[in-house]
Design an enzyme around this catalytic site. Sequence first.
Site, mmCIF file in Angstrom:
data_model
loop_
_atom_site.group_PDB
_atom_site.id
_atom_site.type_symbol
_atom_site.label_atom_id
_atom_site.label_comp_id
_atom_site.label_asym_id
_atom_site.label_seq_id
_atom_site.Cartn_x
_atom_site.Cartn_y
_atom_site.Cartn_z
ATOM 1 C CE LYS A 17 -2.369 -0.794 3.694
ATOM 2 N NZ LYS A 17 -1.806 -2.123 4.054
ATOM 3 C CE LYS A 35 -0.412 4.076 7.729
ATOM 4 N NZ LYS A 35 -0.583 2.963 6.771
ATOM 5 C CG ASP A 48 3.280 3.106 6.499
ATOM 6 O OD1 ASP A 48 4.395 2.566 6.584
ATOM 7 O OD2 ASP A 48 2.212 2.499 6.719
ATOM 8 C CD GLU A 108 -0.019 3.648 3.316
ATOM 9 O OE1 GLU A 108 0.411 2.526 3.638
ATOM 10 O OE2 GLU A 108 0.704 4.662 3.213
ATOM 11 N N GLY A 109 -4.734 3.532 4.335
ATOM 12 C CA GLY A 109 -5.208 2.805 5.499
ATOM 13 C C GLY A 109 -4.146 1.930 6.120
ATOM 14 C CB ALA A 110 -3.577 0.669 9.414
ATOM 15 N N PRO A 204 6.829 -3.371 -9.675
ATOM 16 C CG PRO A 204 8.826 -2.584 -10.571
ATOM 17 C CD PRO A 204 7.382 -2.247 -10.452
ATOM 18 N N GLY A 206 10.444 -4.884 -5.091
ATOM 19 C CA GLY A 206 11.593 -4.048 -4.761
ATOM 20 C C GLY A 206 11.478 -2.617 -5.228
#
Length: 240
Positions: A17, A35, A48, A108-110, A204, A206
């Site tokens: 996420k 967040k 985050d 952005e959720g947890a 991708p 990484g």
Amino acid sequence: MTATVLFVTGTGTEVGKTAVTAAVAALAASVAVLKPGQTGVTATEPGDADEVARLAGPHVTTRELARYPEPLAPDTAARRSGLPPLRPQQTAEAVAELATAHRLVLVEGAGGLLVRYDEDGRTLADQALATAALGLPVRVLLVASAGLGTLNTTALTAEALRHRGLDTLGVVIGSWPADPDLATRCNLTDLPRAAGAPLLGALPHGAPHSPDFAALAKSALAPALGGSWDAAAFTAAHPA
């Protein structure tokens, strides 16, 4: 300025996420990232929101509303720490404030969509509904894992969103492996069916370590998210 509000949720924890949120933010010209509840980090550790700022660049406004040190669901972490839980209205009001100065607000959720944030069982979905109740246009971006098992969790999350009247903009695969197996390749076709929404990208594996994250974001996200990624071409390049 009329802002777009995009809640970023996942089919579970550790599905990418934060990387997806950062990728969307990197391609937006006027963006804030919120967040609401950060768990698993102490007051002095980067969370985050800090990771989004590192990846997406200094043009991104970031904000965090609540932080709990133990790596648990927000409600559990709040209860164990003795800190107050996060209420949906707090998130909605913070989004509304950020929306006055930005064209895009990412939330952005947890964990997954229905992880509890307070003792009454309110979730990220309730935060999105509270935001929509303020008159802001709210949509949800669903981040999914790539491999075996993702179709069930994607379908369940999408069903929960529909049941609550929340619109899913699309699905992004949070971490696409370098050597995808058969199930993973089949999921390129099956994930949008499970979600009832288009596939809008595949970061991708990484991706957060890329030396040029903005360029990677551009190539890994569809035009609906500011990128150049093409689902049909990507699927054709990974035949099942």
